[in-house]
Design a protein around this motif. Structure first.
Motif, short mmCIF file in Angstrom:
data_model
loop_
_atom_site.label_atom_id
_atom_site.label_comp_id
_atom_site.label_asym_id
_atom_site.label_seq_id
_atom_site.Cartn_x
_atom_site.Cartn_y
_atom_site.Cartn_z
N SER A 149 0.82 -1.22 0.05
CA SER A 149 -0.04 -0.06 -0.11
C SER A 149 1.03 1.21 0.05
N ILE A 150 2.11 1.28 -0.48
CA ILE A 150 2.95 2.30 -0.73
C ILE A 150 2.35 3.04 -2.18
N GLN A 151 2.05 4.29 -2.08
CA GLN A 151 1.62 4.90 -3.37
C GLN A 151 2.55 4.90 -4.30
N ASP A 152 2.39 4.79 -5.67
CA ASP A 152 3.12 4.74 -6.72
C ASP A 152 3.59 6.28 -6.93
N TYR A 153 4.95 6.39 -7.42
CA TYR A 153 5.43 7.69 -7.44
C TYR A 153 6.22 7.63 -9.08
N VAL A 154 5.94 8.31 -9.85
CA VAL A 154 6.80 8.35 -11.34
C VAL A 154 7.47 9.45 -11.37
N PRO A 155 8.88 9.64 -11.07
CA PRO A 155 9.36 10.91 -11.04
C PRO A 155 9.44 11.43 -12.52
N THR A 156 9.83 12.64 -12.69
CA THR A 156 10.02 13.27 -14.01
C THR A 156 11.53 13.81 -13.98
N PRO A 157 12.27 13.76 -14.99
CA PRO A 157 13.53 14.35 -15.04
C PRO A 157 13.94 15.50 -14.38
N GLY A 158 12.85 16.60 -14.80
CA GLY A 158 12.87 17.98 -13.86
C GLY A 158 12.65 17.94 -12.45
N GLY A 159 11.82 16.88 -11.90
CA GLY A 159 11.66 16.69 -10.52
C GLY A 159 12.48 16.14 -9.71
N ILE A 160 13.70 15.80 -10.34
CA ILE A 160 14.80 14.87 -9.56
C ILE A 160 15.75 15.77 -8.87
N ASP A 161 15.68 15.74 -7.58
CA ASP A 161 16.57 16.44 -7.00
C ASP A 161 18.40 16.14 -7.25
N ILE A 162 19.00 16.90 -8.06
CA ILE A 162 20.27 16.25 -8.74
C ILE A 162 21.37 16.34 -7.26
N GLN A 163 20.97 16.92 -6.40
CA GLN A 163 22.00 16.72 -5.10
C GLN A 163 21.84 15.18 -4.63
N GLU A 164 20.91 14.51 -4.84
CA GLU A 164 20.68 13.13 -4.43
C GLU A 164 21.28 11.99 -5.54
N THR A 165 21.83 12.66 -6.54
CA THR A 165 22.36 11.86 -7.50
C THR A 165 23.67 11.90 -7.82
N TRP A 166 24.36 11.17 -8.52
CA TRP A 166 25.67 11.28 -8.98
C TRP A 166 25.82 10.60 -10.38
N ARG A 167 27.06 10.45 -11.07
CA ARG A 167 27.20 9.94 -12.25
C ARG A 167 28.51 8.52 -12.13
N VAL A 168 27.91 7.75 -13.05
CA VAL A 168 28.90 6.39 -12.98
C VAL A 168 29.43 6.51 -14.22
N SER A 169 30.63 6.13 -14.72
CA SER A 169 31.26 5.93 -16.04
C SER A 169 31.57 4.47 -16.45
N SER A 170 30.96 3.54 -15.63
CA SER A 170 31.41 2.00 -16.20
C SER A 170 30.22 1.13 -15.68
N ALA A 171 30.13 0.34 -16.34
CA ALA A 171 29.00 -0.86 -16.07
C ALA A 171 29.05 -1.40 -14.67
N LEU A 172 30.49 -1.61 -14.15
CA LEU A 172 30.93 -2.19 -12.97
C LEU A 172 30.21 -1.21 -11.61
N GLU A 173 30.68 0.12 -11.96
CA GLU A 173 30.20 1.12 -10.95
C GLU A 173 28.62 1.09 -10.75
N LEU A 174 27.89 0.88 -12.00
CA LEU A 174 26.40 0.83 -12.08
C LEU A 174 25.89 -0.26 -11.31
#
Length: 201
Positions: A149-174
């Motif tokens: 019963s956890i409500q669905d949430y589908v984010p939009t690219p513009g609604g994502i807090d970039i501070q809560e993400t980072w980037r990886v450059s390899s499949a292993l890191e992913l």
């Protein structure tokens, strides 16, 4: 001779697909056993059993191992955005269930997008099976959240807090991020879902 090799290959392919099905069959068995277990006044909801999540984590580890031995074939053309996996427990506990769920669902959305993007850049069919399993598992976790019963949430690219993400450059890191996200925020959310807490008490 050619027929024999073809038969061996088809047997091996069949065995591989059989192995992929085992964790799902085990998860289904856990659910059926919890539903039918006698002698409990209020049996636990089967989906609250975190052993189901452990199977998703194991499959992510298998994918990580496959990416570890794959080199040029698994190169990432562009860096992929993924969720942060560290958990500040003080901050996490101050969030309500809806905020925690949104954070987890956003992270799963990012991982799904990154793994799908990686799949399009890899031609090796053996690696495709790991990537496809990971994409299916992310969808299954979404179903688990809905069952609690956890409500669905589908984010939009513009609604994502970039501070809560980072980037990886390899499949292993992913896949290291994928494993840590499942072991961390997803496990915390499932373990603290109100419906699971009610069943335990």
């Amino acid at each position: 001779m050619g027929n024999r090799r073809g038969n061996e290959r088809s047997v091996r392919d069949y065995a591989d697909s059989d192995m992929e099905m085992m964790p799902r069959l085990f998860a289904l068995l856990l659910i059926v056993l919890e539903w039918t277990r006698p002698g409990l006044p209020s049996p636990l909801r089967p989906i609250c059993d975190l052993r189901v999540l452990d199977h998703f984590i194991k499959e992510a580890r298998d994918a990580e191992a496959a990416m570890r031995v794959c080199k040029d074939e698994c190169s990432v053309g562009v860096s992929l955005r993924v969720p942060l996996t560290r958990v500040d427990f003080g901050v996490w506990e101050k969030k309500n269930m809806e905020e925690q769920a949104r954070e987890v669902q956003t992270g799963l959305w990012l991982l799904n997008k990154a793994i799908s993007s990686l799949r399009t850049s890899i031609s090796n069919s053996a690696l495709h099976s790991h990537l496809d399993a990971s994409i299916r598992n992310i969808a299954s976790i979404g179903q688990v959240l809905r069952s609690l019963s956890i409500q669905d949430y589908v984010p939009t690219p513009g609604g994502i807090d970039i501070q809560e993400t980072w980037r990886v450059s390899s499949a292993l890191e992913l896949f290291q991020v994928h494993i840590n996200f499942l072991r961390g925020k997803v496990r915390l959310l499932l373990a603290n879902a109100p419906v699971c807490q009610q069943d335990v008490s």
